[in-house]
Design an enzyme around this catalytic site. Structure first.
Site, short mmCIF file in Angstrom:
data_model
loop_
_atom_site.label_atom_id
_atom_site.label_comp_id
_atom_site.label_asym_id
_atom_site.label_seq_id
_atom_site.Cartn_x
_atom_site.Cartn_y
_atom_site.Cartn_z
CB VAL A 130 8.53 -1.36 -6.15
CG1 VAL A 130 7.60 -0.24 -5.73
CG2 VAL A 130 9.98 -0.86 -6.18
CG HIS A 146 4.57 2.97 -2.73
ND1 HIS A 146 5.51 3.21 -1.75
CD2 HIS A 146 3.47 3.71 -2.40
CE1 HIS A 146 5.02 4.07 -0.87
NE2 HIS A 146 3.78 4.37 -1.24
CB CYS A 154 1.97 2.05 -22.81
SG CYS A 154 2.00 3.35 -24.07
N GLY A 277 15.27 0.22 12.38
CA GLY A 277 16.64 0.47 12.79
C GLY A 277 16.93 1.90 13.17
#
Length: 308
Positions: A130, A146, A154, A277
């Site tokens: 994000v 996302h 709102c 990883g």
């Protein structure tokens, strides 16, 4: 919370707490690299990126060795929507954490993904992050699965405000607050907040929506326990339909919204490759598994993948 909301909250907690275990051993690094390089050389690969690509920009991941879940549980949508105290806690913490998110810059990994798009090896990016860094690195055709912290919506009337604009109003409503709150600048979480004391949270003043005055403001991101908007799902489907394979970069795939892309690729007979990883939920379904740091791997690939 009533029963349906409480059940959704518990399901979200289970997703947050999911442990991603080993399901398939990592491959020999050279074998994995060469397999991924051949896949990219065919062109039109869809990239799915997670928090692991942004760690070099100073934004921690969730489930890595030093991931934020070791000391911090993200708020669920049910908490945010139905608990005013939870919203107060989020905005106080996010007001402080935004300092770090606002100065984060795209790193070499983001730039290499954009470069691979430029050659046609990668034709689109779906990101679970994000932070907005793929677009700032110059990547076209990015679906922010996302959402993006850069906008605030709102919950009462739907009005959308830029996060920098809201931050300016919050600063005016909380003079001296940042000076009174001393936190570790490296303690920001992937969702843009930091841990504060109860007293510091109570000392924070929230502002209202510019349109209706409601304080039910929410960053325009998908929380745990919240559904991905239908228009984003459709945008992902369009990218999937035009792809020849899926390359997962820096994600454990613990959340279903990302893992579903792996399931879709396998169901449609497309190759799946994973660069991460640590272990990934999709390892057992992947043709290629390169267990390594993201940015150096992308650097190697960019050096050997010819233009399709």
């Amino acid at each position: 919370m009533d029963l349906p909301i409480a059940n959704a909250h518990r399901a979200a907690i289970r997703s947050i707490e999911r442990i991603v275990a080993e399901t398939a051993p990592p491959q020999d690094p050279v074998t994995a690299r060469d397999g991924i390089a051949a896949m990219l050389a065919r062109g039109s690969v869809l990239a799915l990126t997670g928090a692991g690509i942004s760690t070099d920009s100073g934004i921690p991941d969730y489930r890595g060795p030093r991931g934020s879940l070791r000391s911090h549980r993200p708020m669920t949508y049910q908490e945010f929507k139905h608990d005013p105290a939870a919203r107060q806690r989020y905005w106080a913490r996010s007001f402080v954490g935004w300092r770090r998110m606002a100065i984060a810059e795209p790193n070499e990994g983001h730039q290499l993904v954009a470069a691979l798009q430029g050659t046609g090896a990668i034709h689109g990016v779906v990101t679970q992050n994000v932070d907005g860094l793929h677009r700032r690195a110059g990547s076209p055709d990015v679906v922010t699965l996302h959402g993006d912290l850069d906008e605030v919506k709102c919950l009462n009337c739907g009005f959308v405000e830029s996060r920098p604009g809201l931050d300016h109003r919050l600063a005016a409503a909380n003079p001296g607050y940042l000076e009174r709150v001393v936190v570790d600048p490296d303690a920001v979480n992937p969702d843009g907040d930091v841990t504060l004391s109860d007293a510091q949270i109570a000392d924070f003043t929230m502002v209202g929506c510019l349109s209706c005055g409601s304080v039910e403001l929410k960053p325009d991101v998908v929380y745990f326990g919240e559904n991905v908007p239908a228009e984003r799902k459709e945008a992902v489907r369009r990218l999937e339909a035009a792809s020849t394979g899926l390359l997962v970069i820096g994600s454990s795939l613990a959340v279903m919204s990302g893992y579903k892309l792996v399931l879709n690729a396998v169901a449609n007979g497309r190759q799946v490759a994973i660069i991460n990883g640590g272990p990934s939920r999709g390892d057992a379904k992947a043709h290629w598994r390169w267990r390594t740091r993201v940015t150096p791997a992308l650097r190697e690939l960019a050096g050997v993948v010819p233009a399709p």
